[in-house]
Write an enzyme that holds these catalytic residues in place. Structure first.
Site, PDB file in Angstrom:
ATOM      1  N   ARG A  16       0.834  -1.200   0.000  1.00 31.52           N
ATOM      2  CA  ARG A  16       0.000   0.000   0.000  1.00 31.52           C
ATOM      3  C   ARG A  16       0.874   1.258   0.000  1.00 31.52           C
ATOM      4  NH1 ARG A  16      -0.638   4.761   2.511  1.00 31.52           N
ATOM      5  NH2 ARG A  16      -0.114   3.709   4.472  1.00 31.52           N
ATOM      6  N   HIS A 216       5.274   4.022  13.521  1.00 31.27           N
ATOM      7  CA  HIS A 216       5.283   4.028  12.052  1.00 31.27           C
ATOM      8  C   HIS A 216       6.440   4.955  11.670  1.00 31.27           C
ATOM      9  CE1 HIS A 216       3.187   4.182   8.023  1.00 31.27           C
ATOM     10  NE2 HIS A 216       3.965   5.243   7.942  1.00 31.27           N
ATOM     11  N   HIS A 218       9.710   6.401   9.163  1.00 33.65           N
ATOM     12  CA  HIS A 218      10.252   6.609   7.815  1.00 33.65           C
ATOM     13  C   HIS A 218      11.757   6.842   7.917  1.00 33.65           C
ATOM     14  CE1 HIS A 218       6.692   7.093   5.070  1.00 33.65           C
ATOM     15  NE2 HIS A 218       6.153   6.880   6.240  1.00 33.65           N
ATOM     16  N   CYS A 249       5.483   9.208   1.434  1.00 37.93           N
ATOM     17  CA  CYS A 249       4.127   9.744   1.473  1.00 37.93           C
ATOM     18  C   CYS A 249       3.986  10.784   0.365  1.00 37.93           C
ATOM     19  CB  CYS A 249       3.841  10.375   2.828  1.00 37.93           C
ATOM     20  SG  CYS A 249       2.256  11.216   2.896  1.00 37.93           S
ATOM     21  N   ASN A 260       9.529   3.960   3.984  1.00 39.72           N
ATOM     22  CA  ASN A 260       9.287   3.458   5.330  1.00 39.72           C
ATOM     23  C   ASN A 260      10.509   2.701   5.801  1.00 39.72           C
ATOM     24  OD1 ASN A 260       6.673   3.764   3.914  1.00 39.72           O
ATOM     25  ND2 ASN A 260       5.877   3.083   5.882  1.00 39.72           N
TER      26      ASN A 260
END
Lengths: 314, 314
Positions: A16, A216, A218, A249, A260
């Site tokens: 995704r 989460h 990056h 993003c 990520n």
């Protein structure tokens, strides 16, 4: 080191968040092949697609097709992303494991830019979503605070602001008698450093000692693995990551954003320290190579080039 | 976090260890340009070349030429690598700042492969070097234990073995009434994880509490920045690194070895946590871009793509 979790839960977001940022079209069959390969590595959750406006994110226009084509494997959760009730209703019509999610940004400017809504607007939308969850007996699976470590639009984010947004999320789900199984703190645009991880996770933990926290991360500026280590040291046991280091993003407002945190590099770090991931590293390295062949350019993951240490151990 | 050093000392090794592994020839003028640019960033030490057999390392055949062409800048140490007394004597004839170095490998097999000598052979050679240092009034600048965290030939390296090799180094320099200004522990082939860093650094520190310790890290499997963080947490204040993430060891026995820990990513990590490096990050990012243009292929450094946070801060 006594605080390291014994086991970490990895939510693979490559199909995704990773594919979403790719310029060239990716064939539906390739997406499905990658998701199925990932599901075969032992990873517990794979985020397959997002149910968002195909005009904004053309790469995800085939979300339903991908979701329906996946040959499911028992024990794996196949998740999706959606930003509003309409997206969730779309997602619920597919065979994916769609639970409720709520989120706020620690930056109002980012919120408006990424979601088209400020905090008040998002909270109103979440109440609609929560009504729908109750009516349809759908479990709430997570809450997220994005740009929790800094924002390209607003700059530094005070720790208190993250706690405030977490409080609002917990309050709105509390109105419905619900809890957040995991509260995810997102370094959406790669601002975090280990000290900031310690400060933010520490503040959230101090306020809600029983709340499970996820990260989460990056790797925009090369700090993701150090940030993950600090997370592990703070007892964080839930991470979002992307195979091969896919990702970024598209609305983050800066070019060249690195992806990520790389799933196989993170899983290697954990396994080398005796923290179980449930993942077959060799199989995951194969997935990273598959991802590279699908996107047609090198990915930043290191383990796929360096290889695991298994072959050298006596 | 209380143990973080206030300031770290970075030894930039890109021009030597980085360029050394590059297949294509690099023009002498490009090497000099890169070294001069690095010396302008505020980095304290730049390792410029190695004085080794040009048949084994053709890239370093112009070592003398490079060393003589550099326009020196005050306050910067320009270092070189050499593996034996003959190499040191070559190095001493150039304007570089050549001090004494002694080293042992924690792996006998790697020692023989990389240096052509086992521990006993190296200790005998070090006595020759130390005699020469005394005769010529040359200071001893560092000692190193290579493959301190694992070896592709011998596998896992017990912590006790690293302590043993450190003890031999300290004993041989002790015979000459000398001390090691810094004892560097090298993750030569990218085996280290943060727990191993804590164990090895902890064991060395426990045995010799006053000994300054440095880390030489490689990012072969993506763990270098996490390893650096653990080093910082253990109070390590001296790091070898390579601009852009250049590097790798040509004799390490595996293809695709990722480079040294990336200087600008490491310096960014430190500066973001309030640990002074003395480095101008923007200037260093420019050096990384220069390195990429010189080697003609992408380098793994992240900050050169993500950019620093200076422009976003209010």
């Amino acid at each position: 080191m006594a605080d390291f979790p014994r086991r970490v839960h990895i939510h693979e977001e490559g199909p995704r968040e990773g594919f979403q940022i790719e310029q060239g079209p990716i064939a539906t069959a390739d997406k499905v092949r990658f998701i199925e390969a990932l599901a075969g590595t032992g990873v517990a959750e794979v985020q397959c697609v997002s149910f968002v406006d195909p005009k904004r994110v053309p790469q995800m226009a085939d979300a339903e097709e991908v979701a329906r084509a996946i040959q499911r494997r028992e024990g794996v959760r196949y998740t999706g992303l959606w930003l509003n009730l309409r997206g969730m209703q779309r997602a619920r019509k597919t065979p994916l494991d769609i639970g409720g999610q709520v989120g706020l940004s620690a930056s109002e400017s980012f919120s408006v830019r990424n979601n088209g809504k400020d905090t008040e607007g998002l909270l109103a939308a979440h109440r609609q979503t929560l009504d729908y969850l109750v009516e349809n007996d759908i479990p709430l699976v997570s809450g997220i605070v994005t740009t929790a470590f800094g924002c390209n639009l607003e700059g530094a984010i005070p720790v208190e602001r993250v706690v405030q947004q977490a409080e609002r999320l917990l309050a709105v789900v509390g109105e419905y008698g619900m809890k957040l199984p995991v509260l995810r703190l997102a370094d959406t645009v790669g601002w975090a450093n280990p000290q900031a991880i310690a400060a933010v996770v520490g503040a959230v933990r101090e306020r809600w000692p029983e709340q499970r926290i996820g990260l989460h991360l990056h790797d925009t500026r090369g700090t993701a693995m150090a940030n993950a280590l600090m997370g592990l040291q703070m007892g964080v046991d839930t991470f979002d990551s992307a195979c091969g280091g896919l990702g970024g993003c598209p609305f983050a407002g800066h070019a060249g954003a690195a992806g990520n945190i790389c799933t196989e590099d993170l899983a290697f770090l954990c396994e080398e320290m005796g923290i179980a991931t449930g993942i077959d590293l060799e199989a995951l390295v194969e997935c990273a190579r598959l991802a590279e062949s699908i996107v047609g350019h090198p990915l930043p993951g290191k383990l796929m080039r360096g290889g695991t240490l298994a072959r050298f151990r006596h």
